[in-house]
Design a protein around this motif. Structure first.
Motif, PDB file in Angstrom:
ATOM      1  N   PRO A 119       0.823  -1.221   0.000  1.00  0.00           N
ATOM      2  CA  PRO A 119       0.000   0.000   0.000  1.00  0.00           C
ATOM      3  C   PRO A 119       0.852   1.264   0.000  1.00  0.00           C
ATOM      4  N   VAL A 120       0.327   2.307  -0.633  1.00  0.00           N
ATOM      5  CA  VAL A 120       1.076   3.565  -0.718  1.00  0.00           C
ATOM      6  C   VAL A 120       1.278   4.196   0.660  1.00  0.00           C
ATOM      7  N   LEU A 134       9.366   5.210  -6.477  1.00  0.00           N
ATOM      8  CA  LEU A 134       9.160   4.271  -7.586  1.00  0.00           C
ATOM      9  C   LEU A 134       7.937   3.412  -7.284  1.00  0.00           C
ATOM     10  N   VAL A 135       6.912   3.591  -8.101  1.00  0.00           N
ATOM     11  CA  VAL A 135       5.718   2.754  -7.998  1.00  0.00           C
ATOM     12  C   VAL A 135       5.854   1.667  -9.063  1.00  0.00           C
ATOM     13  N   MET A 136       6.107   0.442  -8.626  1.00  0.00           N
ATOM     14  CA  MET A 136       6.268  -0.656  -9.595  1.00  0.00           C
ATOM     15  C   MET A 136       4.927  -0.932 -10.266  1.00  0.00           C
ATOM     16  N   ASP A 153      -3.696   3.631 -10.310  1.00  0.00           N
ATOM     17  CA  ASP A 153      -4.366   4.358  -9.224  1.00  0.00           C
ATOM     18  C   ASP A 153      -3.388   4.684  -8.099  1.00  0.00           C
ATOM     19  N   LYS A 154      -2.425   3.786  -7.882  1.00  0.00           N
ATOM     20  CA  LYS A 154      -1.427   4.056  -6.837  1.00  0.00           C
ATOM     21  C   LYS A 154      -0.576   5.274  -7.203  1.00  0.00           C
ATOM     22  N   VAL A 155      -0.244   5.389  -8.487  1.00  0.00           N
ATOM     23  CA  VAL A 155       0.527   6.559  -8.939  1.00  0.00           C
ATOM     24  C   VAL A 155      -0.274   7.826  -8.634  1.00  0.00           C
ATOM     25  N   ARG A 156      -1.560   7.777  -8.956  1.00  0.00           N
ATOM     26  CA  ARG A 156      -2.428   8.935  -8.714  1.00  0.00           C
ATOM     27  C   ARG A 156      -2.466   9.281  -7.219  1.00  0.00           C
ATOM     28  N   ALA A 188      -1.421  10.158 -14.795  1.00  0.00           N
ATOM     29  CA  ALA A 188      -1.674   9.823 -13.389  1.00  0.00           C
ATOM     30  C   ALA A 188      -0.674  10.498 -12.455  1.00  0.00           C
ATOM     31  N   GLY A 189       0.387  11.056 -13.034  1.00  0.00           N
ATOM     32  CA  GLY A 189       1.325  11.800 -12.194  1.00  0.00           C
ATOM     33  C   GLY A 189       2.761  11.330 -12.220  1.00  0.00           C
TER      34      GLY A 189
END
Ligand code: DX5
Ligand code: ZN
Length: 217
Positions: A119-120, A134-136, A153-156, A188-189
């Motif tokens: 989780p973020v 870094l979001v894999m 969605d995690k990137v967002r 998404a960012g």
């Protein structure tokens, strides 16, 4: 401006010098270097001698992605051989802040990575401590996989967590990125884009140029 970081994991290793020169002349700003230990991830890639040997081949930013257990053990060595950004996995470190501090003590930029299932929220204590997150977008360990859509969605979420704190920290995405989906992750960012297969399979220079153009560079 968005940054392209071609991952040499997908390169033709018998022509590694030429492959690096190709993406360099196409205008890619970073070179993504995946180090795997066979413990944190099932596979083993390459390590210090390879990085040391290619350091003199280019001035590109060496973006080193450590997929290794207990990364603090090797920070000094990766700094010494010419890494510019050292990214480690939150899941692999007992004390992520100690790893960040050690990376900074050698004057290098620190990145913290999370796998698709992490989780973020684990990033919250480090948001203002690192230069890159870094979001894999695939399970780490192998190139050539398909991007997992839920990771977008995690990137967002990470971009909005950063925004809430007035931070403009780089967000890197890694795994399954190609010319067709890159603008979705950018939207998404994400602003630091890793691409292995989509750059090195075929004409590396042409592929990298096309990526950079799609990304608006
Ligand atoms: C996977 C690595 C990636 C990999 C990406 O564990 O971290 O950097 O090279 O390769 P592609 O772009 O082919 O998914
Ligand atoms: Zn990587």
């Amino acid at each position: 401006m968005n940054i392209l970081s071609p991952s040499i994991l997908a390169a033709d290793f018998k022509n590694l010098g030429q492959q690096i020169a190709d993406v360099d002349s196409a205008g890619a700003q970073y070179l993504h270097i995946d180090v795997m230990d066979g413990m944190f991830v099932p596979s083993i890639s390459f390590g210090m001698p390879v990085i040391e040997s290619i350091r003199s081949a280019t001035d590109m930013v060496f973006d080193v992605h450590l997929m290794i257990m207990d990364p603090i053990r090797y920070v000094e060595e990766f700094a010494r051989i010419g890494s510019d950004i050292i990214t480690f996995h939150q899941e692999a470190a007992d004390d992520p802040q100690a790893v960040i501090d050690k990376i900074h003590s050698f004057g290098k930029k620190a990145g913290i990575a999370i796998k698709p299932g992490t989780p973020v929220s684990v990033l919250i204590p480090y948001l203002d401590k690192v230069e890159m997150i870094l979001v894999m977008t695939v399970e780490p360990g192998f190139g050539g996989q398909k991007l997992i859509p839920e990771t977008i969605d995690k990137v967002r979420e990470v971009r909005s967590m950063l925004g809430d704190r007035n931070l403009t920290t780089d967000i890197q995405v890694d795994g399954g990125i190609n010319d067709a989906n890159v603008m979705t992750v950018v939207g998404a960012g994400a602003n630091v884009i890793v691409a292995g297969s989509a750059v090195f399979k075929g004409d590396a220079m042409g592929n990298a140029s096309k990526f950079l153009k799609t990304m608006g560079n």
